[in-house]
Design an enzyme around this catalytic site. Structure first.
Site, PDB file in Angstrom:
ATOM      1  N   SER A 174      -2.772 -36.889 -17.592  1.00 20.70           N
ATOM      2  CA  SER A 174      -2.532 -36.292 -16.272  1.00 20.70           C
ATOM      3  C   SER A 174      -1.424 -37.091 -15.602  1.00 20.70           C
ATOM      4  O   SER A 174      -1.283 -38.296 -15.834  1.00 20.70           O
ATOM      5  CB  SER A 174      -3.803 -36.382 -15.415  1.00 20.70           C
ATOM      6  OG  SER A 174      -3.509 -36.049 -14.077  1.00 20.70           O
ATOM      7  N   TYR A 189     -10.726 -41.512 -12.360  1.00 21.45           N
ATOM      8  CA  TYR A 189     -10.160 -40.479 -13.246  1.00 21.45           C
ATOM      9  C   TYR A 189      -8.741 -40.876 -13.664  1.00 21.45           C
ATOM     10  O   TYR A 189      -8.389 -40.814 -14.850  1.00 21.45           O
ATOM     11  CB  TYR A 189     -10.142 -39.144 -12.508  1.00 21.45           C
ATOM     12  CG  TYR A 189      -9.343 -38.045 -13.188  1.00 21.45           C
ATOM     13  CD1 TYR A 189      -9.877 -37.302 -14.236  1.00 21.45           C
ATOM     14  CD2 TYR A 189      -8.048 -37.737 -12.753  1.00 21.45           C
ATOM     15  CE1 TYR A 189      -9.142 -36.290 -14.840  1.00 21.45           C
ATOM     16  CE2 TYR A 189      -7.309 -36.726 -13.349  1.00 21.45           C
ATOM     17  CZ  TYR A 189      -7.858 -36.006 -14.395  1.00 21.45           C
ATOM     18  OH  TYR A 189      -7.120 -35.015 -14.982  1.00 21.45           O
TER      19      TYR A 189
HETATM   20  P1  NAP Z   1     -11.654 -27.043 -16.675  1.00 19.04           P
HETATM   21  O1  NAP Z   1     -11.060 -25.770 -16.231  1.00 19.04           O
HETATM   22  O2  NAP Z   1     -12.665 -27.728 -15.796  1.00 19.04           O
HETATM   23  O3  NAP Z   1     -12.308 -26.819 -18.124  1.00 19.04           O
HETATM   24  C1  NAP Z   1     -12.955 -27.883 -18.729  1.00 19.04           C
HETATM   25  C2  NAP Z   1     -13.317 -27.539 -20.157  1.00 19.04           C
HETATM   26  O4  NAP Z   1     -13.836 -28.742 -20.760  1.00 19.04           O
HETATM   27  C3  NAP Z   1     -14.383 -26.491 -20.281  1.00 19.04           C
HETATM   28  O5  NAP Z   1     -14.172 -25.782 -21.479  1.00 19.04           O
HETATM   29  C4  NAP Z   1     -15.664 -27.330 -20.395  1.00 19.04           C
HETATM   30  O6  NAP Z   1     -16.705 -26.665 -21.092  1.00 19.04           O
HETATM   31  C5  NAP Z   1     -15.152 -28.495 -21.214  1.00 19.04           C
HETATM   32  N1  NAP Z   1     -15.918 -29.722 -21.079  1.00 19.04           N
HETATM   33  C6  NAP Z   1     -16.221 -30.416 -19.948  1.00 19.04           C
HETATM   34  N2  NAP Z   1     -16.942 -31.504 -20.244  1.00 19.04           N
HETATM   35  C7  NAP Z   1     -17.089 -31.503 -21.588  1.00 19.04           C
HETATM   36  C8  NAP Z   1     -17.742 -32.354 -22.502  1.00 19.04           C
HETATM   37  N3  NAP Z   1     -18.399 -33.445 -22.091  1.00 19.04           N
HETATM   38  N4  NAP Z   1     -17.720 -32.040 -23.811  1.00 19.04           N
HETATM   39  C9  NAP Z   1     -17.077 -30.929 -24.252  1.00 19.04           C
HETATM   40  N5  NAP Z   1     -16.419 -30.093 -23.436  1.00 19.04           N
HETATM   41  C10 NAP Z   1     -16.441 -30.376 -22.119  1.00 19.04           C
HETATM   42  O7  NAP Z   1     -10.533 -28.154 -16.973  1.00 19.04           O
HETATM   43  P2  NAP Z   1      -8.923 -28.021 -16.992  1.00 19.04           P
HETATM   44  O8  NAP Z   1      -8.448 -28.071 -15.591  1.00 19.04           O
HETATM   45  O9  NAP Z   1      -8.516 -26.915 -17.876  1.00 19.04           O
HETATM   46  O10 NAP Z   1      -8.516 -29.430 -17.620  1.00 19.04           O
HETATM   47  C11 NAP Z   1      -8.300 -29.602 -19.015  1.00 19.04           C
HETATM   48  C12 NAP Z   1      -7.720 -30.984 -19.233  1.00 19.04           C
HETATM   49  O11 NAP Z   1      -6.481 -31.095 -18.526  1.00 19.04           O
HETATM   50  C13 NAP Z   1      -8.598 -32.131 -18.736  1.00 19.04           C
HETATM   51  O12 NAP Z   1      -8.522 -33.210 -19.636  1.00 19.04           O
HETATM   52  C14 NAP Z   1      -7.982 -32.490 -17.412  1.00 19.04           C
HETATM   53  O13 NAP Z   1      -8.249 -33.838 -17.044  1.00 19.04           O
HETATM   54  C15 NAP Z   1      -6.521 -32.256 -17.702  1.00 19.04           C
HETATM   55  N6  NAP Z   1      -5.712 -32.031 -16.500  1.00 19.04           N
HETATM   56  C16 NAP Z   1      -5.968 -30.954 -15.687  1.00 19.04           C
HETATM   57  C17 NAP Z   1      -5.196 -30.780 -14.546  1.00 19.04           C
HETATM   58  C18 NAP Z   1      -5.428 -29.625 -13.599  1.00 19.04           C
HETATM   59  O14 NAP Z   1      -4.832 -29.627 -12.502  1.00 19.04           O
HETATM   60  N7  NAP Z   1      -6.234 -28.631 -13.950  1.00 19.04           N
HETATM   61  C19 NAP Z   1      -4.181 -31.695 -14.236  1.00 19.04           C
HETATM   62  C20 NAP Z   1      -3.959 -32.772 -15.079  1.00 19.04           C
HETATM   63  C21 NAP Z   1      -4.722 -32.932 -16.206  1.00 19.04           C
HETATM   64  P3  NAP Z   1     -17.929 -25.958 -20.287  1.00 19.04           P
HETATM   65  O15 NAP Z   1     -17.342 -24.826 -19.482  1.00 19.04           O
HETATM   66  O16 NAP Z   1     -18.849 -25.506 -21.349  1.00 19.04           O
HETATM   67  O17 NAP Z   1     -18.515 -27.030 -19.402  1.00 19.04           O
END
Ligand code: NAP
Length: 248
Positions: free
Chosen positions: A143, A157
């Site tokens: 991130s 985080y």
């Molecule tokens: P999200 O929409 O919250 O989706 C999270 C996904 O991870 C879901 O499929 C969830 O499954 C799964 N998950 C959560 N905890 C888990 C665990 N312990 N074991 C296996 N699967 C798990 O997240 P996102 O925003 O797409 O983020 C994806 C990645 O990008 C993350 O690493 C996040 O830190 C990074 N990121 C995101 C942003 C942003 O602004 N969105 C910015 C920078 C970095 P379930 O639905 O079954 O719980």
């Protein structure tokens, strides 16, 4: 022969967009998720419609036994694991450090750091030429918070993503001579459900106006970078962190 990419947290958000993009690029896709099996199954049927194999794999990436079992289930599906996207990640409610507790820190680090370490380990054992594998590519989701530190919001985080950056640089150099390219992507603020957990109003005008491009990112824009890093087009890119953040 089938070439699988395993996407942790592949059922929603950036992971789901990456699953779709990878299927379009010709990968068969293993979709890991933690709880929401309906989302994973619905996505798998979309990938089937694209003519790719899709497998849903429930596992908490923070649990070593569940991670090992997940990779074994993938082994049994036939074909070769050639790609891994360590995308599963969590935040916790926005807070200052003084208000956080140990249980929160443990969970954030267990999922974001230990989960990435565990999956990299299982993948390396299968992909590395040192272990008789045929090589592959790993992409770790970090991130932009790893550099900004997210003060007053979630420094824990941000620190966990700093660890992901360092791991990516080190492992990239450790594994490249064995046919595995490890790289990372650092998204800016992307429109997904993750922000509901932190309680951050990311779509607020004061947030978007502080981003040079003046808008949030879309999951498909992050997926494009991940798919490129997985592909042979990125053959000379090793241990790199790619910022996909609208200039942030
Ligand atoms: P999200 O929409 O919250 O989706 C999270 C996904 O991870 C879901 O499929 C969830 O499954 C799964 N998950 C959560 N905890 C888990 C665990 N312990 N074991 C296996 N699967 C798990 O997240 P996102 O925003 O797409 O983020 C994806 C990645 O990008 C993350 O690493 C996040 O830190 C990074 N990121 C995101 C942003 C942003 O602004 N969105 C910015 C920078 C970095 P379930 O639905 O079954 O719980």
């Amino acid at each position: 022969m089938t070439a699988w990419v395993l996407i942790t947290g592949g059922s929603r958000g950036i992971g789901a967009a990456t699953a779709l993009r990878c299927a379009q690029a010709g990968w068969d896709v293993a979709i890991n998720y933690a709880q929401d099996s309906a989302a994973a199954v619905a996505l798998a049927s979309r990938l089937d419609g694209l003519g790719r194999r899709a497998l849903t794999l429930q596992a908490d990436v923070a649990d070593p036994g569940q991670v090992a079992a997940m990779f074994e289930r993938l082994d049994q599906a036939g074909g070769r694991l050639a790609g891994l996207v360590n995308n599963a990640g969590i935040v916790a409610p926005a807070a200052r450090l003084e208000a956080m507790d140990m249980a929160r820190w443990r969970r954030v680090f267990d999922v974001n750091v230990m989960g990435t370490l565990l999956c990299c380990q299982q993948a390396a054992r299968r992909m590395s030429t040192r272990h008789g594998g045929a090589g592959g590519a790993i992409v770790n989701l970090s991130s932009r918070a790893a550099e900004f530190g997210a003060p007053g919001v979630y420094v824990d985080y941000a620190a966990s993503k700093g660890a992901v950056d360092t791991l990516t640089r080190g492992l990239g150099r450790e594994l490249i001579a064995e046919g595995i390219r490890v790289n990372g992507v650092r998204p800016g603020i992307v429109e997904t459900d993750i922000h509901a957990t932190s309680g951050m109003a990311v779509a607020a005008p004061e947030v978007t106006s502080a981003i040079p491009i003046q808008r949030l990112g879309r999951p498909d824009e992050i997926a494009e970078a991940i798919a490129w890093l997985l592909s042979d087009a990125a053959s000379y890119t090793v241990g790199a962190m790619l910022d996909v953040a609208g200039g942030r």
